[in-house]
Design an enzyme around this catalytic site. Sequence first.
Site, short mmCIF file in Angstrom:
data_model
loop_
_atom_site.label_atom_id
_atom_site.label_comp_id
_atom_site.label_asym_id
_atom_site.label_seq_id
_atom_site.Cartn_x
_atom_site.Cartn_y
_atom_site.Cartn_z
N ASP A 10 16.41 47.02 5.76
CA ASP A 10 17.58 46.56 5.67
C ASP A 10 18.36 47.46 4.53
O ASP A 10 17.76 48.09 3.82
CB ASP A 10 18.20 45.43 5.32
CG ASP A 10 17.71 44.43 6.31
OD1 ASP A 10 17.03 44.74 7.57
OD2 ASP A 10 18.19 43.23 6.53
N HIS A 151 13.56 46.20 2.65
CA HIS A 151 14.70 47.08 2.37
C HIS A 151 14.31 48.43 2.07
O HIS A 151 13.61 48.63 0.92
CB HIS A 151 15.38 46.23 1.11
CG HIS A 151 15.75 44.83 1.47
ND1 HIS A 151 15.03 43.92 1.25
CD2 HIS A 151 17.04 44.53 1.97
CE1 HIS A 151 15.58 42.65 1.89
NE2 HIS A 151 16.93 43.11 2.23
#
Length: 200
Positions: A10, A151
């Site tokens: 992400d 992430h």
Amino acid sequence: QAKCVALTFDDGPSRHTERLLDHLAAADTPATFYMLGQNAQKYPQTLRRMVVEGHQLGSHTHDHKALTSLSSSQITHEIDTAAAIIKDLSGIYPNTVRPPYGAHNTQVDALIDAPLVLWDVDTLDWKHRDPAKVASIAMQEVRDGSIILMHDIHESTVKAVPELVKQLKRQGYTPVTVDELFDGQDFNSSTAYTSRNQIR
Ligand code: NI
């Protein structure tokens, strides 16, 4: 039958994403990127590389606002802006959405004409920034059909990926894209999924 798992990244792309793509290519491993429209604009070549190398591109909205705090028109703007940017830069329309913070409700769901893809394995990589912990948390919590949240804006996460992929494969898991994970399953618009077969 092989156990499948989806690796998801992400908030990028970032200056660390190209290195992540190197690791994924070396391991012949696909992933799904829930990117922000505003970051996609800064890394058009990285988006094109993702497409060429078999990764899936997903939307994490334009600038990471909690959709549950926005009006209907603002929600639609966040989704449509990101989708247009990603499509324009990569040629691929992001066919799934991950709402920032996993925040969604019936109003948000109704406005998103795509499946909402959440996760069932949270590596907490943003918090501890420890590559060994990324792998150990993921290996503790993973099961067949899992969606792992990471992430690609953190160098520590990128460093964790070779070891994580090695351990997953050793345990019999095949990393796949989100679309592949849901292949042959119900996977509907305006519906939130935390893993294959698990609706939230
Ligand atoms: Ni995010």
